[in-house]
Write an enzyme that holds these catalytic residues in place. Structure first.
Site, mmCIF file in Angstrom:
data_model
loop_
_atom_site.group_PDB
_atom_site.id
_atom_site.type_symbol
_atom_site.label_atom_id
_atom_site.label_comp_id
_atom_site.label_asym_id
_atom_site.label_seq_id
_atom_site.Cartn_x
_atom_site.Cartn_y
_atom_site.Cartn_z
ATOM 1 N N LYS A 134 0.838 -1.199 0.000
ATOM 2 C CA LYS A 134 0.000 0.000 0.000
ATOM 3 C C LYS A 134 0.874 1.250 0.000
ATOM 4 C CE LYS A 134 -3.646 -2.532 2.293
ATOM 5 N NZ LYS A 134 -4.289 -2.927 3.552
ATOM 6 N N GLN A 166 -5.116 -1.708 9.837
ATOM 7 C CA GLN A 166 -4.763 -2.998 9.248
ATOM 8 C C GLN A 166 -5.164 -4.137 10.189
ATOM 9 O OE1 GLN A 166 -3.323 -3.394 6.093
ATOM 10 N NE2 GLN A 166 -3.669 -5.558 6.445
ATOM 11 N N ASP A 194 -11.582 2.010 3.787
ATOM 12 C CA ASP A 194 -11.769 0.564 3.709
ATOM 13 C C ASP A 194 -13.253 0.203 3.585
ATOM 14 O OD1 ASP A 194 -9.610 -1.106 3.526
ATOM 15 O OD2 ASP A 194 -9.191 -1.145 5.680
#
Ligand code: NAP
Length: 282
Positions: free
Chosen positions: A52, A96, A119
């Protein structure tokens, strides 16, 4: 023989488009920025976060990483999220997963400002998806939809079967397919006659995390097969949830692993960060 849906190539195309958008935003004085929180150490997460970060660098998106120790308390995690919610220079916040067991990940996701929820895990964004309203959509399912679109695969009126019902992949993908007018069936670990159900699918999605679970006998001739699974063999090789070698012979389209859905997930994340940055000028 099925046509291979090249996720790597499509993801690169999307990245170039996003790069242009970033340039335009910067010309307006906005520098899109993604923040990533990682709690504890997890080998797979480290690789994902590195990917990322690399994608951000390539595209021109600023990236700030927050590495918290394994002993972090819920209060400390929530305090950091609140700080990032309030920082004007940060447009996207990504927590995460996994995080250590003593922490409540749902509570953490819920505390992220839904306008920075790149997300798409916040209840407001999940609700917007259910309502068919504009919001942030989870990156992997959004990437799958992009693939179907790019390859002109018809969804309306088709029978779609999604194997897996996680909140990050299976459920949102089923919702997206439903919003696109497919007739959707979701299968999970308690589903009976899964082979029979799968075989009826025009679009079959495997998102369960079981290597080579979908065999040729579960696939209808000419079906579109999307493999979301990422599994590592004892030799360290990445394989999907689909028996690619045999299913490829009967499907009309198929995604490979690696090089299929995986790269699309990161590309969609980049798109979401730019979308979040644009919200600040809307
Ligand atoms: P997850 O949270 O573990 O969910 C797995 C789902 O599959 C659950 O709904 C489970 O059913 C179902 N399932 C498990 N065994 C089954 C079986 N034998 N038959 C039918 N259903 C079964 O996993 P996830 O996070 O959704 O991820 C799924 C896979 O996609 C993993 O391999 C993961 O690594 C991969 N993934 C890839 C990307 C990407 O970018 N390509 C992104 C995210 C995830 P229950 O609900 O009944 O337990």
């Amino acid at each position: 023989m099925a046509e291979i849906i090249n996720g790597k190539e499509l993801a690169q195309k999307i990245r170039l488009e996003v790069k242009e958008e970033v340039k335009e935003l910067k010309a307006k004085g906005i520098e899109p920025k993604l923040s990533v929180i990682m709690v504890g150490t997890d080998k797979a997460s480290e690789v994902y976060v590195r990917n990322k970060s690399k994608a951000c660098e390539e595209i021109g998106i600023a990236f700030e990483e927050f590495l918290l120790s394994e002993e972090t308390t819920m209060e400390e995690l929530l305090a950091l999220i609140e700080k990032l919610n309030n920082r004007k220079d940060i447009h996207g916040i990504l927590l995460q997963s996994p995080i250590p067991k003593h922490l409540d990940i749902r509570k953490a996701f819920n505390s992220i400002d839904y306008k920075k929820d790149v997300d798409g895990f916040h209840p407001i964004n999940v609700g917007k998806l259910a309502l068919g309203e504009e919001g942030f959509v989870s990156c992997t399912p959004a990437g799958v939809m992009e693939m179907l679109k790019e390859y002109n695969i018809e969804i309306q009126g088709k029978k779609a079967v999604v194997i897996g019902r996680s909140t990050i992949v299976g459920k949102p993908l089923a919702q997206l397919l439903l919003n696109a007018n497919a007739t959707v069936t979701i299968c999970h670990s308690k589903t009976q006659n899964i082979e029979q159900i799968a075989k009826e699918a025009d679009i079959l999605v495997a998102a369960l995390g079981k290597p080579k679970f979908v065999t040729a006998s579960m696939v209808k001739n000419g079906a579109v097969v999307i493999d979301v699974g990422i599994n590592r063999t004892a030799e360290g090789k990445l394989i999907g949830d689909v028996d690619f070698e045999n299913v490829e012979k009967i499907a009309s389209y198929i995604t490979p692993v690696p090089g299929g859905v995986g790269p699309m997930t990161v590309a969609q994340l980049m798109k979401n960060v730019v979308k979040a940055a644009k919200l600040t000028i809307a």
